[in-house]
Design a protein around this motif. Structure first.
Motif, PDB file in Angstrom:
ATOM      1  N   PRO A 126       5.437   7.938 -15.468  1.00 52.43           N
ATOM      2  CA  PRO A 126       3.898   7.127 -15.695  1.00 52.43           C
ATOM      3  C   PRO A 126       4.414   6.735 -17.437  1.00 52.43           C
ATOM      4  O   PRO A 126       5.210   7.177 -18.065  1.00 52.43           O
ATOM      5  CB  PRO A 126       3.129   7.501 -15.499  1.00 52.43           C
ATOM      6  N   ALA A 127       4.193   5.332 -17.983  1.00 48.99           N
ATOM      7  CA  ALA A 127       4.163   5.337 -18.936  1.00 48.99           C
ATOM      8  C   ALA A 127       3.750   6.081 -20.166  1.00 48.99           C
ATOM      9  O   ALA A 127       2.542   7.010 -19.717  1.00 48.99           O
ATOM     10  CB  ALA A 127       3.350   4.132 -19.109  1.00 48.99           C
ATOM     11  N   THR A 128       3.940   6.313 -21.459  1.00 48.83           N
ATOM     12  CA  THR A 128       3.502   7.444 -21.975  1.00 48.83           C
ATOM     13  C   THR A 128       1.787   7.032 -22.799  1.00 48.83           C
ATOM     14  O   THR A 128       1.482   5.341 -22.516  1.00 48.83           O
ATOM     15  CB  THR A 128       4.060   7.019 -23.726  1.00 48.83           C
ATOM     16  N   ALA A 166      12.647   3.162 -13.678  1.00 49.67           N
ATOM     17  CA  ALA A 166      11.774   4.163 -15.158  1.00 49.67           C
ATOM     18  C   ALA A 166      11.591   3.266 -16.172  1.00 49.67           C
ATOM     19  O   ALA A 166      10.715   3.555 -16.970  1.00 49.67           O
ATOM     20  CB  ALA A 166      13.403   4.224 -15.771  1.00 49.67           C
ATOM     21  N   ARG A 167      12.596   1.535 -16.378  1.00 52.44           N
ATOM     22  CA  ARG A 167      12.025   0.985 -17.919  1.00 52.44           C
ATOM     23  C   ARG A 167      10.884   0.187 -17.667  1.00 52.44           C
ATOM     24  O   ARG A 167      10.499  -0.089 -18.523  1.00 52.44           O
ATOM     25  CB  ARG A 167      13.593  -0.297 -18.378  1.00 52.44           C
ATOM     26  N   ALA A 168      11.261  -0.438 -16.333  1.00 51.94           N
ATOM     27  CA  ALA A 168       9.305  -1.218 -15.968  1.00 51.94           C
ATOM     28  C   ALA A 168       8.468  -0.886 -16.281  1.00 51.94           C
ATOM     29  O   ALA A 168       7.188  -0.750 -16.714  1.00 51.94           O
ATOM     30  CB  ALA A 168       9.614  -1.302 -14.458  1.00 51.94           C
ATOM     31  N   ALA A 169       8.693   0.455 -15.211  1.00 47.18           N
ATOM     32  CA  ALA A 169       7.522   2.798 -15.452  1.00 47.18           C
ATOM     33  C   ALA A 169       7.049   2.830 -17.094  1.00 47.18           C
ATOM     34  O   ALA A 169       5.646   2.571 -17.466  1.00 47.18           O
ATOM     35  CB  ALA A 169       7.468   3.393 -15.002  1.00 47.18           C
ATOM     36  N   ALA A 170       8.309   2.045 -17.902  1.00 45.73           N
ATOM     37  CA  ALA A 170       7.602   2.836 -19.167  1.00 45.73           C
ATOM     38  C   ALA A 170       7.034   1.154 -19.785  1.00 45.73           C
ATOM     39  O   ALA A 170       6.673   0.758 -20.839  1.00 45.73           O
ATOM     40  CB  ALA A 170       8.717   2.278 -20.240  1.00 45.73           C
ATOM     41  N   GLY A 171       6.980  -0.010 -18.802  1.00 48.26           N
ATOM     42  CA  GLY A 171       6.543  -1.445 -19.874  1.00 48.26           C
ATOM     43  C   GLY A 171       7.498  -2.667 -19.962  1.00 48.26           C
ATOM     44  O   GLY A 171       6.911  -3.120 -20.313  1.00 48.26           O
ATOM     45  N   LEU A 208      10.679   3.099  -6.060  1.00 49.91           N
ATOM     46  CA  LEU A 208       9.259   3.138  -6.551  1.00 49.91           C
ATOM     47  C   LEU A 208       8.538   4.004  -5.906  1.00 49.91           C
ATOM     48  O   LEU A 208       7.636   4.619  -5.941  1.00 49.91           O
ATOM     49  CB  LEU A 208       8.608   1.728  -5.884  1.00 49.91           C
ATOM     50  N   LEU A 209       9.288   4.386  -4.482  1.00 56.53           N
ATOM     51  CA  LEU A 209       8.659   5.477  -3.563  1.00 56.53           C
ATOM     52  C   LEU A 209       8.494   6.775  -4.045  1.00 56.53           C
ATOM     53  O   LEU A 209       7.991   7.527  -3.560  1.00 56.53           O
ATOM     54  CB  LEU A 209       8.776   5.246  -1.975  1.00 56.53           C
ATOM     55  N   SER A 217       0.992  -1.392   0.249  1.00 51.38           N
ATOM     56  CA  SER A 217       0.152  -0.104  -0.167  1.00 51.38           C
ATOM     57  C   SER A 217       0.795   1.282  -0.021  1.00 51.38           C
ATOM     58  O   SER A 217       0.185   2.821   0.008  1.00 51.38           O
ATOM     59  CB  SER A 217      -1.013   0.059   1.056  1.00 51.38           C
ATOM     60  N   ALA A 218       2.481   1.447   0.341  1.00 53.30           N
ATOM     61  CA  ALA A 218       2.529   2.440  -0.057  1.00 53.30           C
ATOM     62  C   ALA A 218       3.292   2.705  -1.575  1.00 53.30           C
ATOM     63  O   ALA A 218       3.669   3.831  -1.263  1.00 53.30           O
ATOM     64  CB  ALA A 218       4.592   1.883   0.836  1.00 53.30           C
ATOM     65  N   PHE A 219       2.885   1.874  -2.740  1.00 54.27           N
ATOM     66  CA  PHE A 219       3.197   2.264  -3.547  1.00 54.27           C
ATOM     67  C   PHE A 219       1.777   2.984  -3.787  1.00 54.27           C
ATOM     68  O   PHE A 219       0.793   2.511  -4.452  1.00 54.27           O
ATOM     69  CB  PHE A 219       3.283   0.959  -4.655  1.00 54.27           C
ATOM     70  N   ALA A 220       1.351   4.538  -3.941  1.00 56.36           N
ATOM     71  CA  ALA A 220       0.260   4.991  -3.775  1.00 56.36           C
ATOM     72  C   ALA A 220       0.373   5.086  -5.330  1.00 56.36           C
ATOM     73  O   ALA A 220      -1.509   4.641  -5.258  1.00 56.36           O
ATOM     74  CB  ALA A 220       0.591   6.865  -2.877  1.00 56.36           C
ATOM     75  N   ASP A 221       0.725   5.235  -6.435  1.00 61.82           N
ATOM     76  CA  ASP A 221       0.649   5.907  -7.270  1.00 61.82           C
ATOM     77  C   ASP A 221       0.512   4.349  -8.292  1.00 61.82           C
ATOM     78  O   ASP A 221       0.912   3.634  -8.242  1.00 61.82           O
ATOM     79  CB  ASP A 221       1.010   7.024  -7.676  1.00 61.82           C
ATOM     80  N   PRO A 222      -0.840   4.550  -9.234  1.00 69.12           N
ATOM     81  CA  PRO A 222      -0.582   3.243 -10.532  1.00 69.12           C
ATOM     82  C   PRO A 222       0.318   3.283 -11.296  1.00 69.12           C
ATOM     83  O   PRO A 222       1.091   1.894 -11.139  1.00 69.12           O
ATOM     84  CB  PRO A 222      -1.649   3.305 -10.945  1.00 69.12           C
TER      85      PRO A 222
END
Length: 273
Positions: free
Chosen positions: A186-188, A121-126, A180-181, A10-15
């Motif tokens: 966010p991905a494009t 960063a790579r994971a956030a980009a998918g 992560l915190l 739950s600490a990772f608040a943003d999607p």
């Protein structure tokens, strides 16, 4: 290999951070002591990470692993066990090998914090991302390091750099958690065309195999060992971060080069097999 996490931190608040955490995996290669597998699972769960992959562990499953997991049994239960590192990272777009400094295989080197930022960063980009840890006594082999895009080195005390495997996992897991915190970018919002999807590890390995065969067919090495040239070519193409379309283009060029080599040698009609 894309196993969903068995719990949500739950600490990772943003999607974006939640999505990025779900694309991060830790891969343990040839682990010799089952207690280290359990302790690594515990280290991951305390940092909100849930994906563990085991490559050819010497003694697993084992009661000692679950004892040392101290409540992270779900991570052990969900952890795939595979035969090779190539299988463990086949769908990955970034593979970071955690290793002591080595001159055996030259890789771009990251400190843990930098590696975590790049990974998140790579994971956030998918992209699917793997952090790979080797055997307790010998680490990762040269062949396994060749499968990594970059190396991660923990700057331990040079006079006593013997870092336990699970402790090393904890260091990297902590840095991933901090990244992560801080919030993953966010991905494009624009959909990515299928041809522009970054090439997976399996596709790149197929390309490298065909490249090696083609260089042999055209006698590129002139009797010299091909290892050095292939290491340099791997680094070059890893920096390029090829997408699926570019890999297909390059493989088409290699296929034509092989065809021309057969024609020049009188070994066929020129039709592709």
């Amino acid at each position: 290999m894309n196993t969903p996490p068995s719990f949500i931190d739950s600490a990772f608040a943003d999607p974006a951070s939640l999505a990025a955490a779900a694309r991060l995996r830790v891969v343990l290669v040839g682990t010799q002591h089952p207690g280290n597998i359990g302790a690594a699972a515990r280290a991951l769960k305390t940092m909100g990470l849930a994906r563990l992959v085991l490559v050819a562990p010497e003694d697993y499953p084992a009661e000692e692993a679950y004892r040392r997991a101290a409540g992270a049994d779900d991570l052990l239960g969900d952890a795939p066990v595979v035969a090779t590192l190539a299988e463990a990272v086949a769908d990955c777009h970034l593979v970071l090998g955690c290793t002591a400094r080595s001159r055996r295989v030259q890789l771009e080197e990251h400190a843990p914090r930098q590696a975590a930022a790049v990974a998140v960063a790579r994971a956030a980009a998918g992209g699917e991302v793997a952090l790979v840890f080797g055997r307790e006594r010998t680490g990762l082999s040269n062949e396994e390091l060749q499968l990594c895009h970059a190396a991660v080195h923990i700057p331990a005390n040079p006079g006593y750099s013997s870092l336990n495997l699970a402790a090393a996992v904890q260091v990297l897991a902590y840095e991933l958690r901090l990244a992560l915190l801080e919030g993953a970018a966010p991905a494009t919002a624009e959909p990515v065309h299928p041809d522009e999807v970054p090439a997976s590890h399996a596709h790149m390995e197929g390309f490298f195999s065909q490249l090696g065969d083609t260089l042999d067919a055209i006698d590129f090495h002139k009797g010299r060992t091909p290892d050095s040239a292939m290491r340099k070519l791997r680094r070059l193409f890893a920096k390029a971060q090829l997408n699926e379309q570019e890999v297909r283009l390059l493989r088409g060029i290699l296929a034509d080069a092989r065809r021309m080599a057969r024609l020049a040698g009188g070994g066929g009609t020129g039709s592709l097999s």
